[in-house]
Write an enzyme that holds these catalytic residues in place. Structure first.
Site, mmCIF file in Angstrom:
data_model
loop_
_atom_site.group_PDB
_atom_site.id
_atom_site.type_symbol
_atom_site.label_atom_id
_atom_site.label_comp_id
_atom_site.label_asym_id
_atom_site.label_seq_id
_atom_site.Cartn_x
_atom_site.Cartn_y
_atom_site.Cartn_z
ATOM 1 N N GLU A 1 46.736 40.311 161.351
ATOM 2 C CA GLU A 1 47.404 40.109 162.639
ATOM 3 C C GLU A 1 47.947 41.429 163.172
ATOM 4 O OE1 GLU A 1 50.386 37.058 162.310
ATOM 5 O OE2 GLU A 1 48.974 35.587 161.522
ATOM 6 N N GLU B 1 45.181 33.730 169.875
ATOM 7 C CA GLU B 1 45.939 32.487 169.690
ATOM 8 C C GLU B 1 46.940 32.291 170.817
ATOM 9 O OE1 GLU B 1 47.359 31.845 165.727
ATOM 10 O OE2 GLU B 1 48.621 30.148 166.302
HETATM 11 O O1 KIV Z 1 46.263 30.764 159.398
HETATM 12 C C1 KIV Z 1 45.591 30.179 160.269
HETATM 13 O O2 KIV Z 1 45.304 28.975 160.185
HETATM 14 C C2 KIV Z 1 45.171 30.955 161.428
HETATM 15 C C3 KIV Z 1 44.585 30.207 162.573
HETATM 16 C C4 KIV Z 1 45.645 29.475 163.292
HETATM 17 C C5 KIV Z 1 43.802 31.088 163.469
HETATM 18 O O3 KIV Z 1 45.316 32.134 161.452
#
Ligand code: KIV
Length: 272
Positions: free
Chosen positions: A123, A190
């Protein structure tokens, strides 16, 4: 039975980029355990994401922050064992790549070596770009993740839609380009406005996978427990429930309890 799967070969990062070029949509879904991953893979999923949402879904934590590297490796190993066709993408958990790039590469290599997954997701944008580059230099495919990045939830203070304001939208666009230029094979967006996600999707050559980012991305991802209707009390606008497993499971388990208590289970045919 696999749905709409023309190409039975193992999905690679190269194949995902080809799918974008050919205008073929990419289906991604989370899984954290062997049994679920086997179902997800044999249904014809392109990418199985071992998301750090395992922290919420599997462990009941409020956020994704507490899950550890060892726990992510445990989940990824189980998913890899179950998966034949889909690309297995594993989240790097909070705290394992933010300190510095050396630590990030060391932890990335550990996940790859121990879990045998195919790629990693991190991220963030420019603030982690050196780490992303070093992980890529080590030969590990990286998927970016921008917008509502749950590992930063304490900084955001809210799960509301991100990048509605011009400045945040401009940063997201330049972050997406920075991730592509660094060599990422895909980016997850997201919970951002559909128009912004469509613009990023058009501008990037690599696939853009959306969750709460509208229908004009190159693909979509959901959390398996949410789309199957197992989780309770989580109903964002973007979530489509494809089943009501919560009711089905509750009824089945209730029937089992009734049968055990009445002495109906096991019957003569069910004993040795
Ligand atoms: O951890 C997860 O499930 C994610 C998705 C929401 C993209 O990163």
């Amino acid at each position: 039975m696999a749905y709409l799967v023309e190409d039975k070969r193992k999905v690679t990062t190269h194949r995902l980029i080809q799918m974008k070029q050919e205008g073929k949509k990419i289906a991604m879904l989370t899984a954290y355990d062997f049994t679920t991953a086997q179902i997800v893979d044999s249904a014809g999923m392109d990418v199985v994401l071992v998301g750090d949402s395992a922290s919420n879904v599997m462990a009941g934590n409020v956020t994704t922050l507490p899950i550890t590297l060892d726990q992510m490796i445990y989940h990824a190993k189980a998913v890899v064992r179950a998966t034949q066709r889909a690309l297995v993408l594993c989240d790097m958990p909070f705290g394992t790549y933010q300190v510095n790039s050396t630590e990030g590469v060391t932890n990335a290599i550990r996940i790859m070596k121990e879990s045998h997954c195919d790629a990693l997701k991190l991220e963030g944008g420019v603030e982690i770009i050196d780490t992303v580059k070093k992980i890529l230099d080590a030969g590990i495919p990286v998927c970016g993740h921008l917008g509502l990045t749950p590992q930063s939830i304490n900084k955001f203070g809210t799960y509301t839609v991100r990048a509605r304001e011009e400045a945040e939208a401009a940063k997201l666009i330049s972050d997406a380009h920075a991730l592509e230029d660094a060599g990422c094979f895909a980016v997850v967006l997201e919970k951002i406005p559909a128009e912004l996600a469509a613009r990023v999707t058009n501008e990037l050559k690599i696939p853009v996978i959306g969750i709460g980012a509208g229908g004009r991305c190159d693909g979509q991802v959901l959390v398996v427990a949410d789309m199957l209707g197992m989780s309770q009390g989580f109903s964002p606008k973007f979530l489509r429930r494809y089943a009501d497993l919560n009711s089905i499971m509750t009824e089945a388990i209730g029937n089992y309890i009734t049968d055990v208590k009445s002495g109906d289970f096991p019957n003569k045919d069910e004993e040795y």
